[in-house]
Every structure is written in C-alpha cells, then in structure tokens.
Design a protein around this motif. Sequence first.
Motif, PDB file in Angstrom:
ATOM      1  N   UNK A  97      42.918  35.625  33.774  1.00  0.00           N
ATOM      2  CA  UNK A  97      44.139  34.852  33.531  1.00  0.00           C
ATOM      3  C   UNK A  97      44.367  33.811  34.620  1.00  0.00           C
ATOM      4  N   UNK A  98      43.997  34.160  35.835  1.00  0.00           N
ATOM      5  CA  UNK A  98      44.197  33.259  36.974  1.00  0.00           C
ATOM      6  C   UNK A  98      43.014  32.304  37.177  1.00  0.00           C
ATOM      7  N   UNK A  99      42.059  32.348  36.237  1.00  0.00           N
ATOM      8  CA  UNK A  99      40.855  31.497  36.289  1.00  0.00           C
ATOM      9  C   UNK A  99      40.007  31.754  37.530  1.00  0.00           C
ATOM     10  N   UNK A 100      40.105  32.955  38.065  1.00  0.00           N
ATOM     11  CA  UNK A 100      39.282  33.340  39.210  1.00  0.00           C
ATOM     12  C   UNK A 100      37.998  34.028  38.756  1.00  0.00           C
ATOM     13  N   UNK A 101      37.957  34.350  37.478  1.00  0.00           N
ATOM     14  CA  UNK A 101      36.796  35.002  36.882  1.00  0.00           C
ATOM     15  C   UNK A 101      36.519  34.291  35.570  1.00  0.00           C
ATOM     16  N   UNK A 102      35.363  33.606  35.487  1.00  0.00           N
ATOM     17  CA  UNK A 102      35.067  32.764  34.333  1.00  0.00           C
ATOM     18  C   UNK A 102      33.563  32.801  34.076  1.00  0.00           C
ATOM     19  N   UNK A 103      33.155  33.530  33.029  1.00  0.00           N
ATOM     20  CA  UNK A 103      31.723  33.694  32.759  1.00  0.00           C
ATOM     21  C   UNK A 103      31.032  32.382  32.444  1.00  0.00           C
ATOM     22  N   UNK A 104      31.693  31.485  31.734  1.00  0.00           N
ATOM     23  CA  UNK A 104      31.063  30.210  31.393  1.00  0.00           C
ATOM     24  C   UNK A 104      30.810  29.375  32.641  1.00  0.00           C
ATOM     25  N   UNK A 105      31.821  29.292  33.494  1.00  0.00           N
ATOM     26  CA  UNK A 105      31.672  28.524  34.736  1.00  0.00           C
ATOM     27  C   UNK A 105      30.614  29.170  35.641  1.00  0.00           C
ATOM     28  N   UNK A 106      30.626  30.503  35.706  1.00  0.00           N
ATOM     29  CA  UNK A 106      29.650  31.220  36.521  1.00  0.00           C
ATOM     30  C   UNK A 106      28.234  30.989  35.995  1.00  0.00           C
ATOM     31  N   UNK A 107      28.083  31.038  34.667  1.00  0.00           N
ATOM     32  CA  UNK A 107      26.766  30.827  34.062  1.00  0.00           C
ATOM     33  C   UNK A 107      26.244  29.426  34.358  1.00  0.00           C
TER      34      UNK A 107
END
Length: 208
Positions: free
Chosen positions: A99-109
């Motif tokens: 929710x806080x955009x601190x965890x984002x699989x797309x960005x991480x990928x």
Amino acid sequence: MIISIKPGKNNKIHIHLDGEYKATVDSDWWYSEKYRNYKEITEEELTELLNSVSFRRAYNKGLDILSRRPYSEKELARKLKDKDFSEEAIEYAVNRLKELSLLDDERYAEMLCEHLYRNKHYGEKRILQELSVRGIDRDTARNTVLALDKDEINSIVLLLESKFKGKMNDEKGKQRTVAALLRYGYSYSDIKSALKSVEENSEEDEYE
C-alpha cells in the motif's frame, strides 16, 4: 488485568500486565492506538492487542529488511517466516508495505532484470529463471524481459571478447565456451551467430 507501560531505549515502549513484562512496541505505534488510554484490559482485548503488536513488529521487520535491499513479495514473506512471524502478521506486513509502494514486484523485476542483463550479462532464459527463483510470477517476469532493451547476440560477442577471450583456441575450448553461454541463458542459435561474427572479425583483422 492492569496494563501499564515503561519507556525504553530507541523509541521503544514496554508493555506490562499486572506488573509483568508482556511485549515491546515502538512509541509511534503505541501513541496512535486506542490501547494507550487503557488502564485495565480483558483477555479478549489482550489477544487483540498482542495480535496488533505482532502485526506491527512484522511490518517494522519488513521495513528493516527492505532498507538493506529490494525484495519481491515472496522473498520478503519467506524472510519474515524465518523470523517466526505468523501467516496473518506476514500477510498484514506485506499488504501494508505494498500500500505504501515500498514493495512492488513489477518495479523490483524491472530493476533486477536490468542488473542481470547489464552487469551479469545473462541471457533471456537465465533472467527468467532468476526472476522465478525470487518469486516473481511468470507473466510479470515474461513482460519485464520482453520490455528490456537488449541485443543478445551483441551481449554474447562482448562475453566472447572479454570473459571467454583466449578460451576457444581448440575444439574442446569452443565446446566449453558454448556450454557456459548456454548456462548464461542464451539460445544456441544466438551463440552460433555470435561465434560466427567474432570469427569473421578476427579474419578481417588478420588481413589488415
């Protein structure tokens, strides 16, 4: 049960019940929760409080883990599980961090894909494997790799002219190099094209 608190070091609050220590939380959370106004607490309220404390601790641990380097959702969940957090606390922490955009699989990928291609010089197949190992779902991994600006034949040529330079002086050396490039995740057809390009450039250099 009588509930009381004692301030601790580093922004910590120690919760006591009937004079006995029960749990520790950060003061930011404590003073934003309803429990701060309690003088007494029932068993049901205690269970609710301890669950909330566990959720907060899982969230804080997730923040701490992510402060060192990025992780995928599944990687972070595994890390928190190793710390003995409950499935409910892990789910809360992961969802809150998303929710806080601190965890984002797309960005991480995207970031990992770029690193594996530019710095590790991996080919598409190896990158997909690495993304899968890190818990990235198949569709996200595939779309990320397809969006990457890459030239696999050129990448192989660069490897042949650097890491594998001087290792193809005989047939056995060539076979080992091809095997290594396959492990890097490149297709045999691209490896063959790159080898041909390097050989042609080498022949041209000889005639200059």
